[in-house]
Design a protein around this motif. Structure first.
Motif, mmCIF file in Angstrom:
data_model
loop_
_atom_site.group_PDB
_atom_site.id
_atom_site.type_symbol
_atom_site.label_atom_id
_atom_site.label_comp_id
_atom_site.label_asym_id
_atom_site.label_seq_id
_atom_site.Cartn_x
_atom_site.Cartn_y
_atom_site.Cartn_z
ATOM 1 N N THR A 128 -4.532 -2.772 -4.648
ATOM 2 C CA THR A 128 -4.094 -1.387 -4.763
ATOM 3 C C THR A 128 -5.242 -0.458 -4.393
ATOM 4 O O THR A 128 -6.365 -0.635 -4.876
ATOM 5 C CB THR A 128 -3.633 -1.074 -6.205
ATOM 6 O OG1 THR A 128 -2.610 -1.996 -6.576
ATOM 7 C CG2 THR A 128 -3.101 0.342 -6.312
ATOM 8 N N VAL A 129 -4.929 0.519 -3.540
ATOM 9 C CA VAL A 129 -5.888 1.553 -3.174
ATOM 10 C C VAL A 129 -5.351 2.858 -3.756
ATOM 11 O O VAL A 129 -4.268 3.313 -3.381
ATOM 12 C CB VAL A 129 -6.062 1.656 -1.645
ATOM 13 C CG1 VAL A 129 -7.052 2.751 -1.290
ATOM 14 C CG2 VAL A 129 -6.509 0.318 -1.067
ATOM 15 N N ARG A 156 -11.736 6.266 -2.660
ATOM 16 C CA ARG A 156 -10.522 5.733 -3.274
ATOM 17 C C ARG A 156 -10.861 4.462 -4.037
ATOM 18 O O ARG A 156 -11.518 3.566 -3.515
ATOM 19 C CB ARG A 156 -9.491 5.436 -2.188
ATOM 20 C CG ARG A 156 -9.116 6.690 -1.408
ATOM 21 C CD ARG A 156 -8.191 6.401 -0.266
ATOM 22 N NE ARG A 156 -6.836 6.199 -0.790
ATOM 23 C CZ ARG A 156 -5.755 6.209 -0.017
ATOM 24 N NH1 ARG A 156 -5.857 6.381 1.284
ATOM 25 N NH2 ARG A 156 -4.565 6.027 -0.551
ATOM 26 N N GLU A 162 -6.071 -1.859 7.452
ATOM 27 C CA GLU A 162 -5.198 -0.723 7.747
ATOM 28 C C GLU A 162 -3.737 -1.123 7.931
ATOM 29 O O GLU A 162 -2.844 -0.316 7.707
ATOM 30 C CB GLU A 162 -5.698 0.011 8.987
ATOM 31 C CG GLU A 162 -7.010 0.713 8.736
ATOM 32 C CD GLU A 162 -7.524 1.479 9.939
ATOM 33 O OE1 GLU A 162 -6.822 1.534 10.977
ATOM 34 O OE2 GLU A 162 -8.626 2.031 9.842
ATOM 35 N N TRP A 202 -0.978 1.234 -0.723
ATOM 36 C CA TRP A 202 -1.710 2.489 -0.558
ATOM 37 C C TRP A 202 -1.014 3.565 -1.388
ATOM 38 O O TRP A 202 0.147 3.877 -1.139
ATOM 39 C CB TRP A 202 -1.728 2.906 0.906
ATOM 40 C CG TRP A 202 -2.473 1.954 1.776
ATOM 41 C CD1 TRP A 202 -1.958 0.866 2.422
ATOM 42 C CD2 TRP A 202 -3.857 1.987 2.090
ATOM 43 N NE1 TRP A 202 -2.939 0.226 3.124
ATOM 44 C CE2 TRP A 202 -4.127 0.895 2.940
ATOM 45 C CE3 TRP A 202 -4.903 2.839 1.737
ATOM 46 C CZ2 TRP A 202 -5.400 0.640 3.434
ATOM 47 C CZ3 TRP A 202 -6.165 2.569 2.237
ATOM 48 C CH2 TRP A 202 -6.408 1.486 3.069
ATOM 49 N N GLY A 233 -1.850 6.813 3.213
ATOM 50 C CA GLY A 233 -2.164 5.553 3.866
ATOM 51 C C GLY A 233 -3.630 5.409 4.203
ATOM 52 O O GLY A 233 -4.486 6.154 3.717
ATOM 53 N N PRO A 234 -3.936 4.451 5.068
ATOM 54 C CA PRO A 234 -5.324 4.137 5.382
ATOM 55 C C PRO A 234 -6.089 5.227 6.129
ATOM 56 O O PRO A 234 -7.304 5.161 6.246
ATOM 57 C CB PRO A 234 -5.223 2.870 6.225
ATOM 58 C CG PRO A 234 -3.848 2.861 6.750
ATOM 59 C CD PRO A 234 -3.003 3.561 5.738
ATOM 60 N N TRP A 282 -8.574 9.913 3.274
ATOM 61 C CA TRP A 282 -9.770 9.648 2.470
ATOM 62 C C TRP A 282 -10.254 10.867 1.707
ATOM 63 O O TRP A 282 -11.210 10.784 0.949
ATOM 64 C CB TRP A 282 -10.874 9.075 3.352
ATOM 65 C CG TRP A 282 -10.448 7.731 3.813
ATOM 66 C CD1 TRP A 282 -9.830 7.436 4.987
ATOM 67 C CD2 TRP A 282 -10.490 6.510 3.069
ATOM 68 N NE1 TRP A 282 -9.500 6.107 5.033
ATOM 69 C CE2 TRP A 282 -9.903 5.520 3.856
ATOM 70 C CE3 TRP A 282 -10.980 6.183 1.820
ATOM 71 C CZ2 TRP A 282 -9.791 4.201 3.424
ATOM 72 C CZ3 TRP A 282 -10.858 4.867 1.401
ATOM 73 C CH2 TRP A 282 -10.282 3.892 2.197
#
Length: 75
Positions: free
Chosen positions: A7-8, A17, A53, A60, A64-65, A68
């Protein structure tokens, strides 16, 4: 054997993150390469930044990736 749950978390107000695997905190990532390194250290070899990614094993949250910075920030 089931795949680990990666999990991010959403970006923090100060940037970065939080990354967890099966609920265990691995650290704060500032890009996909950081996540790949955390996973490598946790024994999950074979994922580079590009793999991170697009990996289906990563959840996410808060973007998403490519996200930031927290919403409303200028970075």
């Amino acid at each position: 054997m089931t795949a680990p749950r990666v999990t991010v978390s959403p970006p923090s107000p100060s940037g970065g993150r939080r990354v967890t695997v099966d609920g265990e905190a691995l650290g704060v990532a500032y890009g996909p390469a950081d996540i790949a390194e955390f996973l490598r250290r946790a024994g999950l070899e074979g994922l580079d930044a590009a793999d991170v990614e697009r990996s289906a094993v990563i959840e996410w949250r808060g973007g998403g990736p490519g996200v930031w910075s927290p919403p409303g920030s200028r970075t």
